[in-house]
Every structure is written in structure tokens, then in C-alpha cells.
Design a protein around this motif. Sequence first.
Motif, PDB file in Angstrom:
ATOM      1  N   ASP A  29     -34.168 -58.818   4.223  1.00 21.01           N
ATOM      2  CA  ASP A  29     -33.011 -58.688   4.016  1.00 21.01           C
ATOM      3  C   ASP A  29     -32.304 -57.863   4.902  1.00 21.01           C
ATOM      4  O   ASP A  29     -32.768 -56.751   5.132  1.00 21.01           O
ATOM      5  CB  ASP A  29     -32.720 -58.005   2.584  1.00 21.01           C
ATOM      6  CG  ASP A  29     -31.634 -58.092   1.948  1.00 21.01           C
ATOM      7  OD1 ASP A  29     -30.375 -57.998   2.576  1.00 21.01           O
ATOM      8  OD2 ASP A  29     -31.428 -58.126   0.783  1.00 21.01           O
ATOM      9  N   PRO A  30     -31.114 -58.458   5.689  1.00 20.13           N
ATOM     10  CA  PRO A  30     -30.402 -57.805   6.728  1.00 20.13           C
ATOM     11  C   PRO A  30     -29.941 -56.132   6.277  1.00 20.13           C
ATOM     12  O   PRO A  30     -29.663 -55.543   6.986  1.00 20.13           O
ATOM     13  CB  PRO A  30     -29.499 -58.516   7.172  1.00 20.13           C
ATOM     14  CG  PRO A  30     -29.243 -59.572   6.115  1.00 20.13           C
ATOM     15  CD  PRO A  30     -30.576 -59.694   5.405  1.00 20.13           C
ATOM     16  N   LEU A  31     -29.788 -56.228   4.757  1.00 21.75           N
ATOM     17  CA  LEU A  31     -29.279 -54.950   4.178  1.00 21.75           C
ATOM     18  C   LEU A  31     -30.241 -53.802   4.141  1.00 21.75           C
ATOM     19  O   LEU A  31     -31.372 -54.241   3.438  1.00 21.75           O
ATOM     20  CB  LEU A  31     -28.587 -55.067   2.885  1.00 21.75           C
ATOM     21  CG  LEU A  31     -27.812 -54.137   2.287  1.00 21.75           C
ATOM     22  CD1 LEU A  31     -26.234 -54.029   2.852  1.00 21.75           C
ATOM     23  CD2 LEU A  31     -27.972 -54.081   0.764  1.00 21.75           C
TER      24      LEU A  31
ATOM     25  N   ARG B  22     -34.530 -54.824  -5.867  1.00 21.04           N
ATOM     26  CA  ARG B  22     -34.047 -55.385  -7.168  1.00 21.04           C
ATOM     27  C   ARG B  22     -34.142 -57.115  -6.316  1.00 21.04           C
ATOM     28  O   ARG B  22     -33.645 -57.369  -5.084  1.00 21.04           O
ATOM     29  CB  ARG B  22     -32.730 -55.369  -7.077  1.00 21.04           C
ATOM     30  CG  ARG B  22     -32.072 -55.871  -8.310  1.00 21.04           C
ATOM     31  CD  ARG B  22     -30.691 -55.134  -8.537  1.00 21.04           C
ATOM     32  NE  ARG B  22     -30.231 -55.213 -10.121  1.00 21.04           N
ATOM     33  CZ  ARG B  22     -29.754 -54.527 -10.671  1.00 21.04           C
ATOM     34  NH1 ARG B  22     -29.150 -53.250 -10.144  1.00 21.04           N
ATOM     35  NH2 ARG B  22     -29.033 -54.819 -11.944  1.00 21.04           N
TER      36      ARG B  22
ATOM     37  N   SER C 199     -29.444 -65.300  -4.375  1.00 23.42           N
ATOM     38  CA  SER C 199     -29.084 -65.886  -3.156  1.00 23.42           C
ATOM     39  C   SER C 199     -30.416 -66.085  -2.417  1.00 23.42           C
ATOM     40  O   SER C 199     -30.573 -66.912  -1.516  1.00 23.42           O
ATOM     41  CB  SER C 199     -28.259 -65.097  -2.157  1.00 23.42           C
ATOM     42  OG  SER C 199     -28.418 -63.778  -2.321  1.00 23.42           O
TER      43      SER C 199
ATOM     44  N   MET D 110     -26.811 -60.168  -3.306  1.00 18.64           N
ATOM     45  CA  MET D 110     -25.749 -60.047  -2.237  1.00 18.64           C
ATOM     46  C   MET D 110     -24.498 -59.119  -3.012  1.00 18.64           C
ATOM     47  O   MET D 110     -24.285 -59.175  -4.024  1.00 18.64           O
ATOM     48  CB  MET D 110     -25.075 -61.647  -2.538  1.00 18.64           C
ATOM     49  CG  MET D 110     -23.711 -61.581  -1.473  1.00 18.64           C
ATOM     50  SD  MET D 110     -24.011 -62.532  -0.087  1.00 18.64           S
ATOM     51  CE  MET D 110     -24.877 -63.972  -0.408  1.00 18.64           C
TER      52      MET D 110
ATOM     53  N   GLN E 204     -21.242 -59.874   0.837  1.00 19.60           N
ATOM     54  CA  GLN E 204     -21.814 -59.325   2.074  1.00 19.60           C
ATOM     55  C   GLN E 204     -22.103 -60.147   3.160  1.00 19.60           C
ATOM     56  O   GLN E 204     -22.082 -59.720   4.268  1.00 19.60           O
ATOM     57  CB  GLN E 204     -23.092 -58.740   1.352  1.00 19.60           C
ATOM     58  CG  GLN E 204     -24.015 -58.207   2.398  1.00 19.60           C
ATOM     59  CD  GLN E 204     -25.525 -58.132   1.774  1.00 19.60           C
ATOM     60  OE1 GLN E 204     -25.548 -58.229   0.529  1.00 19.60           O
ATOM     61  NE2 GLN E 204     -26.428 -57.983   2.551  1.00 19.60           N
TER      62      GLN E 204
ATOM     63  N   LEU F  94     -23.603 -55.845   8.789  1.00 16.53           N
ATOM     64  CA  LEU F  94     -23.891 -54.253   8.751  1.00 16.53           C
ATOM     65  C   LEU F  94     -24.455 -54.000  10.037  1.00 16.53           C
ATOM     66  O   LEU F  94     -25.440 -54.389  10.559  1.00 16.53           O
ATOM     67  CB  LEU F  94     -25.027 -54.146   7.525  1.00 16.53           C
ATOM     68  CG  LEU F  94     -25.410 -52.502   7.522  1.00 16.53           C
ATOM     69  CD1 LEU F  94     -24.271 -51.683   7.400  1.00 16.53           C
ATOM     70  CD2 LEU F  94     -26.243 -52.590   6.497  1.00 16.53           C
TER      71      LEU F  94
ATOM     72  N   ARG G 102     -22.221 -45.753   1.535  1.00 16.07           N
ATOM     73  CA  ARG G 102     -22.773 -46.545   0.622  1.00 16.07           C
ATOM     74  C   ARG G 102     -24.169 -45.687   0.345  1.00 16.07           C
ATOM     75  O   ARG G 102     -24.732 -45.072   1.113  1.00 16.07           O
ATOM     76  CB  ARG G 102     -23.347 -48.019   1.150  1.00 16.07           C
ATOM     77  CG  ARG G 102     -24.186 -48.667   0.330  1.00 16.07           C
ATOM     78  CD  ARG G 102     -24.526 -50.142   0.967  1.00 16.07           C
ATOM     79  NE  ARG G 102     -25.219 -49.744   2.340  1.00 16.07           N
ATOM     80  CZ  ARG G 102     -26.537 -50.261   2.263  1.00 16.07           C
ATOM     81  NH1 ARG G 102     -27.187 -50.545   1.145  1.00 16.07           N
ATOM     82  NH2 ARG G 102     -27.098 -49.941   3.371  1.00 16.07           N
TER      83      ARG G 102
END
Lengths: 448, 122
Positions: free
Chosen positions: A331-333, A339, A343, B1, B14, B19, B69
Motif C-alpha cells: 500500500d503506498p500509504l 486493516r 479497493s 482507501m 486517497q 503522499l 495524520r
Amino acid sequence: MTASNANGARARLGGLLGRGGDRPPRYSAGALARKGLTGEAWPRVWQDHDLKKTYDVIIIGAGVHGLATAYYLATNHGITNVAVLDKGYVGGGGSGRNTAIVRSNYLTPEGVAFYDRSLDLYNSMAADLNINVMFSERGHMTLAHTDSALRTMHWRAEVNKLQGINSSVIGPDEVKGLAPSLDTTSHPRYPILGALYHPPGGIIRHDAVNWGYARGADHLGVEIHQKTEVYDILVQGGELAEGKGAGGKVTGVRTNRGDISAPIVVNCTAGWGSLISAMAGVRLPITTHPLEAAVTEPVKVFLPTVVVSGSLHVYVSQTDRGELVFGASVDPLNTYSMRGSLSFTEELAGHILELMPSVSKMRLLRQWAGLCDMTPDYSPIMGFTPVEGHLTDVGWGTYGFKAGPVSGETMAECIATNTTPKLIEPFKLERFNDGTLVGEKGAAAVGH
Amino acid sequence: MLLVPCPHCGPRNQSDLRLVGESHSRPNPNTATREEWGSYLYLRDNPADWLTETWYCRAGCRQFFKLERNTATNEFRNPPMPGDKIGIAPYTTIDVGSSGNQAGANADGGATFTRRMDGGEK
Ligand SMILES: Cc1cc2nc3c(=O)[nH]c(=O)nc-3n(C[C@H](O)[C@H](O)[C@H](O)COP(=O)(O)OP(=O)(O)OC[C@H]3O[C@@H](n4cnc5c(N)ncnc54)[C@H](O)[C@@H]3O)c2cc1C
Ligand SMILES: [Zn+2]
């Protein structure tokens, strides 16, 4: 710390002769029949202990890396006054969540040599640890859908061949021959132009590997402490507040079960690695990202190899039970939340169907996520830090399970001899100041 | 997301944004030591806590901005308003609940947004 080689040699000799002594008891068909008939209990695989006040080595994290390091400290160097601490349970991190792909067809000579040693250790593991790790050397295929991907495959194949690794580029017809369920026509949006094929790659039962190392280490006197969370690393004499940071010296750790002292504290916490080293005042070039995976209901075996597609960000293998195991890129985040997300599933299913239209009726059983400690060059960070006695074995990203055995072996040597073994020299933390990065993105970004 | 509170567009998916990462000030490349430059390029705090990050709204207003965040829960707090000098004005945390377009539950992260008390609808 001096290594007691006599002990290690005895353990290895015992291993060669297949005798008891230093080896944990065997699981056998005879024992299964006997216990099945008598209802006799199996012995506990590892024991619970009270925390001692001091140890020679404290290892934080009871994943494959921490457990293998403890095991090789005991077998190869006779160092057994070792505690492995985990805030959760054995294999509760990435080591119990990965998709268990094992291979050595990396991109850099440093990476290839390192991962190939791990593959050697995996090959003899079932005998060494006396546990069925279900290593299935079924071959590993990385598809190329673009000219540039094909070029990288050729590059990797040549680097691999130079170091004696079985790895070559094959065309769409051979791909079809190896995995008939793949759509190799020109219809898909990204047609399959060829693949990098690596016959020695495969899959393994990750839980058995974790448990095998835990059992082996426990048997040699290492203490495994589950539900033992490290709150702080105690350091003296460093340049930062509380004596932490460069120039300091580790004295022990603070846990939810009290303080313990030890001259050596090793960080084997993968996704949590930044938090642990920050406790000693060491900043790392790591960000933590979740990686998701999913598994389908079991069906008859039809997919004989591991298939990876970098362009489509998916990979798939079929377990011996018949389930398809899917994975993707991280995940890029960056986040510590594990969780799952819709998507992810949607995207994964779409891409899998582009590769294998015939599985459209299969149902997903489960999906899950694990934390990955991503580094800028997709290579690990191993060995000494500016704080004396604080060592790291982190930066395992999405590809660190396969490295468990060789990391344990080299980290144990690093601790016992107080020098950096050649094989892990390129992965030192200083490389980020020297600019000597070991770029493995081309071989590790999707195909773990 | 996640639903990301863009100060210009309001909440966006997102996938509309990129980011960029932890916000750190850049040392002067002419005077920085190797260690300073190395740590600017590569070292990260990576906390499991509140973090100030740079985002780029690539499919929307195409602006760069900073957001706070929580990397453990994925909540955002104090999203800036258009025209704010981002990162300089003192922030106050207050949960705006149902008022204002920036409040709301995230589709799967479960995060709610909070915003600057004196923000107003400029
Ligand atoms: C979905 C997924 C698929 C993957 N697929 C592959 C693959 O196919 N092939 C491959 O080679 N690799 C794969 N990986 C990567 C691999 O799983 C990891 O790199 C590897 O398992 C890391 O092992 P480890 O022992 O270093 O850490 P982990 O197994 O993550 O263990 C770290 C441990 O540290 C403990 N810990 C954290 N904080 C504390 C604290 N404060 N105190 C005490 N204990 C603490 C945690 O509880 C955890 O048990 C995958 C990862 C994921 C998530
Ligand atoms: Zn915007």
C-alpha cells in the motif's frame, strides 16, 4: 563474547548422525500411532519461563529472523543465555502472514549471493530442524508485459547466471507450457511477452519454519518470552537525552514484565523496527507500509509454478491443499494499521482475471495484511549501529521471509565474533551516508 | 482507501492524491555535511502516532500541502483551509462533528476529520 565452537561442532555432529542429544525429539509415524491410540499428550514445543535479571543477548521480535538468530547463536556459537521477547506470539508478525515465496533470482550480485545462501539452508532445513517444512521447489516465473520489463529480466538472468543461479528468460510458448491457465494470447491489455524463469524458487510452510526454529532454539536453552513487550531500550553515555544515541552503550531493556539487563539488544521487529531502534536513539531509513494478501477456496491442483506479474502488481501460487494464494505490492500509504480494504480486493481480482480468465468463478476465503519495513533501496539494514550493543536486522520489506535462515546465521556470527560477516557487509546502515545503496527494487517490488 | 481533506477541494479519495511523505526541512546542499544530507534524504521518524506529511493533490487542485495524520489510526486533524499559511499558524484540535464539509466518517479507515477552530469558511 567468545564463541564456544566445541558446542556448535557437537550440535552439528549430532545432526549428521541423526542422534538425539542436542536435537529436539522427532515427529514420527510411530509416535503418531502410539499417541493416537493411548491419548497421551504431545510434549510442549517450547516452554514458558520466568524472566531472568540478565542475559548475554536479548532479541526483540519472535518472527523468523529473531528465532533463527537465536537458534544459530546456540548451534553455531554455543551462546544459549539468550532471550527472545515478543509483545505478541511466535510468528504473529510478518513471519506468519507472508505468502512464503522463496527464491534467489535477485538483481545485484550482493543480493543474489545472500539470498542464495538462504535457499541452501531451506533445502536442508527439514533435516536440520527435524520438522516438515513442506518446501516445494516448484519454480518461480516473473512475467514481462513490456519491452522494458523484458530488458530487466535479461539483465537479472545474466547477473544470476554469472553467480551460478539457475535463471533464464523464456518466451510465451514456454510460459504456456509451464502454466496452461495463463492467457498468453495477444488479447489482454498487457499481453505476456516472456518471463524470467527460476526453477529453484518455490513455496514453503512458513509456520513450520517459525516453529522449527523456536523448537530448536528452546531445546538448546534459549528462552522464548511471548506477551513480553519492550517499552524502552536502556542506553548509557550517548549524545542524546537519557544517554541514548551515537556513542552510547546498551545496558538492557524495559518491558511490561520489568527491566532486564544485557550488553546486546538485537532489533528483529520488521514493521515495528523504527520504533524499537528509536528507543536506543537510532533513526532508520524505514517507513512502515501494510501489504495485503488473500486466499481462495481449495480446488484441484492446476497451477504448478509461482507466477508473478510486476506490471499488474499481483502474484499467485497454489498451495498443496489447492488454495490459490494471492499477493500484491505494498500500500503506498505508510501506516501501522493492518486493516484490509475493498479497493485492494477489487484491484487484485481484476488483475488476476486478466492473467487467468478461467478462475472467475472461484471464491475468496480470506484476506489479511501485515506490516512491511520498506527501505529506500529494497535491501535490508543489518549489523552494528552507532549505539554499542544495539544491532539491527530490519528493512525486510515484502521479501524478508526467504532471508530468515541466512539472516539468522550471519547475525549470530556478527554477535558472536563482534565483526560483520562478508555476506552482510553491503547491508550496513552507513551505506545511506556513503551513497553505496544496494538497489533491489527491480527484483523485489512486487515479486516477494 | 482514505478520504483525504484537501484544503482546496475538500475531502477526496486517497487515489486522487499522492503522499509525498514526512515533511522535513531541506538543509542547504552547499553547506550540509554528508550525515545531514544522508539523513535528509533517507532517515525517517516513522512514528506510530501523529505525523505531519506533505501531500500532492494530483487529480484535483494540483497543489502541495501539509496534513497531520495519525499513522496508527489514519485519522486526520486540523486540516488547513485555503489561504492558510500551512504549518505556521498555531493549530487547535477540535472535533467539528457534523458541521462543515470536512467532517465525516471515512469509508473504511473509520477516521473523522477535525479542523482549525478559527478556520471559518473562507
Ligand atoms: C502479506 C505479506 C506477504 C509476504 N510475502 C512474502 C513472500 O512471499 N516471501 C518473502 O520472502 N517475504 C514475504 N513477506 C515479508 C516477510 O513476511 C517479512 O519480511 C518477514 O516475515 C519479517 O520477519 P521478521 O522476523 O523480521 O519480523 P516479524 O515476523 O514481523 O516479527 C516481528 C515481531 O516483533 C514483535 N514486536 C514488535 N514490537 C515489539 C515490542 N515493542 N516488543 C516486543 N516485540 C515486538 C511483533 O509482535 C512481531 O512478532 C510478506 C509479508 C506480508 C505482510
Ligand atoms: Zn485538491
